[in-house]
Write a protein that holds these residues in place. Structure first.
Motif, PDB file in Angstrom:
ATOM      1  N   ASN A  74       0.836  -1.198   0.000  1.00 38.99           N
ATOM      2  CA  ASN A  74       0.000   0.000   0.000  1.00 38.99           C
ATOM      3  C   ASN A  74       0.872   1.251   0.000  1.00 38.99           C
ATOM      4  OD1 ASN A  74       0.802   0.418   2.723  1.00 38.99           O
ATOM      5  ND2 ASN A  74      -0.923  -0.822   3.450  1.00 38.99           N
ATOM      6  N   ASP A  75       0.237   2.386  -0.129  1.00 39.71           N
ATOM      7  CA  ASP A  75       0.977   3.644  -0.196  1.00 39.71           C
ATOM      8  C   ASP A  75       1.588   4.034   1.147  1.00 39.71           C
ATOM      9  OD1 ASP A  75       0.571   4.051  -2.893  1.00 39.71           O
ATOM     10  OD2 ASP A  75      -1.185   5.331  -2.636  1.00 39.71           O
ATOM     11  N   ASP A  76       0.943   3.668   2.254  1.00 39.08           N
ATOM     12  CA  ASP A  76       1.536   3.943   3.561  1.00 39.08           C
ATOM     13  C   ASP A  76       2.926   3.318   3.640  1.00 39.08           C
ATOM     14  OD1 ASP A  76      -0.601   5.396   4.512  1.00 39.08           O
ATOM     15  OD2 ASP A  76      -1.555   3.698   5.499  1.00 39.08           O
ATOM     16  N   LEU A  77       3.017   2.061   3.217  1.00 41.00           N
ATOM     17  CA  LEU A  77       4.303   1.367   3.238  1.00 41.00           C
ATOM     18  C   LEU A  77       5.271   1.985   2.234  1.00 41.00           C
ATOM     19  CD1 LEU A  77       5.963  -0.997   4.349  1.00 41.00           C
ATOM     20  CD2 LEU A  77       4.956  -2.439   2.573  1.00 41.00           C
ATOM     21  N   ALA A  78       4.763   2.341   1.054  1.00 37.39           N
ATOM     22  CA  ALA A  78       5.633   2.943   0.038  1.00 37.39           C
ATOM     23  C   ALA A  78       6.249   4.252   0.527  1.00 37.39           C
ATOM     24  CB  ALA A  78       4.839   3.180  -1.248  1.00 37.39           C
ATOM     25  N   LEU A  79       5.466   5.061   1.237  1.00 33.31           N
ATOM     26  CA  LEU A  79       5.995   6.303   1.798  1.00 33.31           C
ATOM     27  C   LEU A  79       7.087   6.022   2.815  1.00 33.31           C
ATOM     28  CD1 LEU A  79       2.654   8.272   2.217  1.00 33.31           C
ATOM     29  CD2 LEU A  79       4.556   8.930   0.733  1.00 33.31           C
ATOM     30  N   ALA A  80       6.859   5.025   3.680  1.00 34.40           N
ATOM     31  CA  ALA A  80       7.869   4.660   4.673  1.00 34.40           C
ATOM     32  C   ALA A  80       9.133   4.143   3.991  1.00 34.40           C
ATOM     33  CB  ALA A  80       7.303   3.611   5.627  1.00 34.40           C
ATOM     34  N   VAL A  81       8.969   3.353   2.929  1.00 36.13           N
ATOM     35  CA  VAL A  81      10.118   2.842   2.179  1.00 36.13           C
ATOM     36  C   VAL A  81      10.911   4.003   1.575  1.00 36.13           C
ATOM     37  CG1 VAL A  81      10.786   1.579   0.091  1.00 36.13           C
ATOM     38  CG2 VAL A  81       9.168   0.562   1.697  1.00 36.13           C
ATOM     39  N   ALA A  82      10.220   4.979   1.019  1.00 31.51           N
ATOM     40  CA  ALA A  82      10.894   6.120   0.399  1.00 31.51           C
ATOM     41  C   ALA A  82      11.710   6.901   1.427  1.00 31.51           C
ATOM     42  CB  ALA A  82       9.869   7.026  -0.272  1.00 31.51           C
ATOM     43  N   PHE A  83      11.126   7.193   2.571  1.00 30.00           N
ATOM     44  CA  PHE A  83      11.853   7.912   3.620  1.00 30.00           C
ATOM     45  C   PHE A  83      13.041   7.095   4.115  1.00 30.00           C
ATOM     46  CE2 PHE A  83       7.951  10.494   4.116  1.00 30.00           C
ATOM     47  CZ  PHE A  83       8.538  11.752   4.152  1.00 30.00           C
ATOM     48  N   ALA A  84      12.832   5.779   4.292  1.00 37.16           N
ATOM     49  CA  ALA A  84      13.906   4.919   4.796  1.00 37.16           C
ATOM     50  C   ALA A  84      15.064   4.854   3.806  1.00 37.16           C
ATOM     51  CB  ALA A  84      13.355   3.523   5.068  1.00 37.16           C
ATOM     52  N   LEU A  85      14.766   4.708   2.523  1.00 36.71           N
ATOM     53  CA  LEU A  85      15.826   4.631   1.530  1.00 36.71           C
ATOM     54  C   LEU A  85      16.627   5.931   1.472  1.00 36.71           C
ATOM     55  CD1 LEU A  85      14.106   2.755  -1.454  1.00 36.71           C
ATOM     56  CD2 LEU A  85      15.753   1.847   0.197  1.00 36.71           C
ATOM     57  N   GLN A  86      15.933   7.051   1.597  1.00 28.75           N
ATOM     58  CA  GLN A  86      16.642   8.330   1.600  1.00 28.75           C
ATOM     59  C   GLN A  86      17.608   8.395   2.778  1.00 28.75           C
ATOM     60  OE1 GLN A  86      14.828  11.877   3.033  1.00 28.75           O
ATOM     61  NE2 GLN A  86      15.590  13.111   1.325  1.00 28.75           N
ATOM     62  N   GLN A  87      17.165   7.958   3.958  1.00 28.21           N
ATOM     63  CA  GLN A  87      18.025   7.969   5.137  1.00 28.21           C
ATOM     64  C   GLN A  87      19.211   7.030   4.985  1.00 28.21           C
ATOM     65  OE1 GLN A  87      15.522   7.156   8.512  1.00 28.21           O
ATOM     66  NE2 GLN A  87      14.345   9.046   8.294  1.00 28.21           N
ATOM     67  N   LEU A  88      19.019   5.975   4.192  1.00 29.80           N
ATOM     68  CA  LEU A  88      20.094   4.999   3.984  1.00 29.80           C
ATOM     69  C   LEU A  88      21.013   5.383   2.823  1.00 29.80           C
ATOM     70  CD1 LEU A  88      18.015   1.716   4.478  1.00 29.80           C
ATOM     71  CD2 LEU A  88      19.664   2.711   6.081  1.00 29.80           C
ATOM     72  N   GLY A  89      20.744   6.507   2.190  1.00 29.19           N
ATOM     73  CA  GLY A  89      21.589   6.969   1.105  1.00 29.19           C
ATOM     74  C   GLY A  89      21.333   6.282  -0.216  1.00 29.19           C
ATOM     75  N   VAL A  90      20.172   5.656  -0.375  1.00 25.49           N
ATOM     76  CA  VAL A  90      19.797   4.976  -1.611  1.00 25.49           C
ATOM     77  C   VAL A  90      18.974   5.938  -2.464  1.00 25.49           C
ATOM     78  CG1 VAL A  90      18.567   3.021  -2.621  1.00 25.49           C
ATOM     79  CG2 VAL A  90      19.821   2.732  -0.470  1.00 25.49           C
ATOM     80  N   LYS A  91      19.312   6.070  -3.724  1.00 25.70           N
ATOM     81  CA  LYS A  91      18.608   6.986  -4.606  1.00 25.70           C
ATOM     82  C   LYS A  91      17.293   6.366  -5.081  1.00 25.70           C
ATOM     83  CE  LYS A  91      22.756   9.338  -6.302  1.00 25.70           C
ATOM     84  NZ  LYS A  91      23.582   9.656  -7.511  1.00 25.70           N
ATOM     85  N   ILE A  92      16.205   7.065  -4.771  1.00 29.18           N
ATOM     86  CA  ILE A  92      14.873   6.580  -5.135  1.00 29.18           C
ATOM     87  C   ILE A  92      14.652   6.793  -6.620  1.00 29.18           C
ATOM     88  CG2 ILE A  92      12.394   6.889  -4.740  1.00 29.18           C
ATOM     89  CD1 ILE A  92      13.267   8.011  -1.928  1.00 29.18           C
ATOM     90  N   GLY A  93      14.173   5.781  -7.293  1.00 31.20           N
ATOM     91  CA  GLY A  93      13.903   5.875  -8.726  1.00 31.20           C
ATOM     92  C   GLY A  93      15.037   5.316  -9.551  1.00 31.20           C
ATOM     93  N   SER A  94      16.262   5.762  -9.284  1.00 32.19           N
ATOM     94  CA  SER A  94      17.401   5.271 -10.067  1.00 32.19           C
ATOM     95  C   SER A  94      17.983   4.000  -9.459  1.00 32.19           C
ATOM     96  CB  SER A  94      18.472   6.353 -10.182  1.00 32.19           C
ATOM     97  OG  SER A  94      18.869   6.802  -8.889  1.00 32.19           O
ATOM     98  N   ASP A  95      18.318   4.031  -8.155  1.00 31.19           N
ATOM     99  CA  ASP A  95      18.849   2.827  -7.504  1.00 31.19           C
ATOM    100  C   ASP A  95      17.733   1.815  -7.233  1.00 31.19           C
ATOM    101  OD1 ASP A  95      21.326   3.985  -7.517  1.00 31.19           O
ATOM    102  OD2 ASP A  95      21.256   4.644  -5.428  1.00 31.19           O
TER     103      ASP A  95
END
Length: 324
Positions: A238-259
């Motif tokens: 769901n989107d709730d999880l997707a939002l959490a994944v996006a924030f978590a990846l940013q904190q981990l230094g992973v580029k959203i969309g490209s990585d």
């Protein structure tokens, strides 16, 4: 106070138009109502008319932005009528005692069951015994074909999302869901994901997070990063999880969309206007709510009306989180 007969007062307050009432008499009644602050006794009115003015809205009350937005849209839809909602967490009740006694304790004119995954089929199959005179319509990702419904074909929506991810070159795509949801390895979203992965010759895999909070999602993805198993794309339940994944990846230094590409489900407003516009499988919430009430209203007006059944397809909305 109005010096008007009780019968005329009753006709004015019930909106009767089949008998002549002078405008002077009507105004006297309305003035007296305003001065006294009078409210009709709904219980007494229900005894006389057989109508309560209530719609039973059965849903899971475990919080999600999607559920809250569907609830709000149904509230707005019913706000255009004289009906009010009586909300019940029917899945929770059915989970504990396999009964609908509490849900049926409040008399209602009709029942709408929204995403009631555990209980909906059981109720529909026992409808003639439990509530044969109460119109019933189910809606959302789970429905019963034994009664009227407005369903959402999440498997078709998943197929579109997977075609998109595979089309932009992602091969290692993981399906992610909270382990508490019970949907990590079953349900239309997982099945649609698994089928597309197998058809493409790729290995399906799942990532289970303890829940969809940012803390737990970040810990889960940290483990993937440390183990060198971070996928190229994550299809979120769901989107709730997707939002959490996006924030978590940013904190981990992973580029959203490209990585790592991210796709969610539901089409909540936050997925579009947050700091990371999330690709999502958008569910037609307003159309679903409007059609469901339309089906229910037809049954409330005519108990012999034929069943009405409609399946809606969600729409893939591509945003920055999965652009190649």
């Amino acid at each position: 106070m109005a010096n008007i007969s009780g019968a005329t007062v009753s006709r004015v307050l019930s909106g009767r138009t089949d008998v002549p009432i002078s405008e002077e008499a009507r105004q006297k009644v309305l003035d007296a109502v305003k001065k006294l602050g009078y409210q009709p006794n709904q219980s007494a009115r229900a005894l006389m008319t057989g109508r309560t003015g209530l719609i039973g809205f059965w849903m899971c009350l475990q919080y999600s932005r999607y559920r809250s937005q569907v609830l709000d849209k149904m509230r707005i839809r019913l706000g255009q009528t004289e009906m009010a909602m009586a909300i019940t967490d029917v899945d929770e009740e059915y989970h504990w005692d396999r009964s609908f006694s509490r849900a049926l304790r409040v008399p209602v004119d009709g029942i709408i069951a929204f995403d009631a995954s555990d209980s909906i089929e059981a109720f529909a199959q026992n409808y003639d015994r439990l509530a044969p005179n109460t119109p019933f319509v189910s809606m959302g990702a789970y429905w019963s074909e034994a009664k009227s419904f407005v369903g959402i074909d999440l498997k078709a929506g998943t197929a579109d999302a997977m075609d998109h991810l595979i089309g932009i070159g992602r091969r290692d795509v993981a399906f992610m869901a909270p382990m508490t949801s019970g949907l990590l390895t079953k349900g239309p979203r997982f099945e649609g994901y698994r089928d597309k992965m197998v058809d493409a010759g790729f290995e399906p895999r799942t990532i289970g997070s303890p829940d969809d909070t940012l803390v737990m999602v970040r810990e889960t993805l940290q483990e993937q990063l440390d183990a060198g198993t971070m996928p190229e794309a994550i299809l979120c339940m769901n989107d709730d999880l997707a939002l959490a994944v996006a924030f978590a990846l940013q904190q981990l230094g992973v580029k959203i969309g490209s990585d790592v590409a991210i796709v969610g489900f539901d089409g909540i407003e936050e997925a579009e206007f947050g700091p990371f516009p999330i690709t999502t499988v958008k569910q037609p919430m307003e159309e679903m709510c409007s059609l469901t009430y339309q089906f229910l209203k037809a049954q409330m007006e005519d108990r012999t009306a034929p069943l009405q059944q409609k399946i809606l397809k969600p729409q893939l909305v591509i945003r920055d989180s999965s652009r190649s």
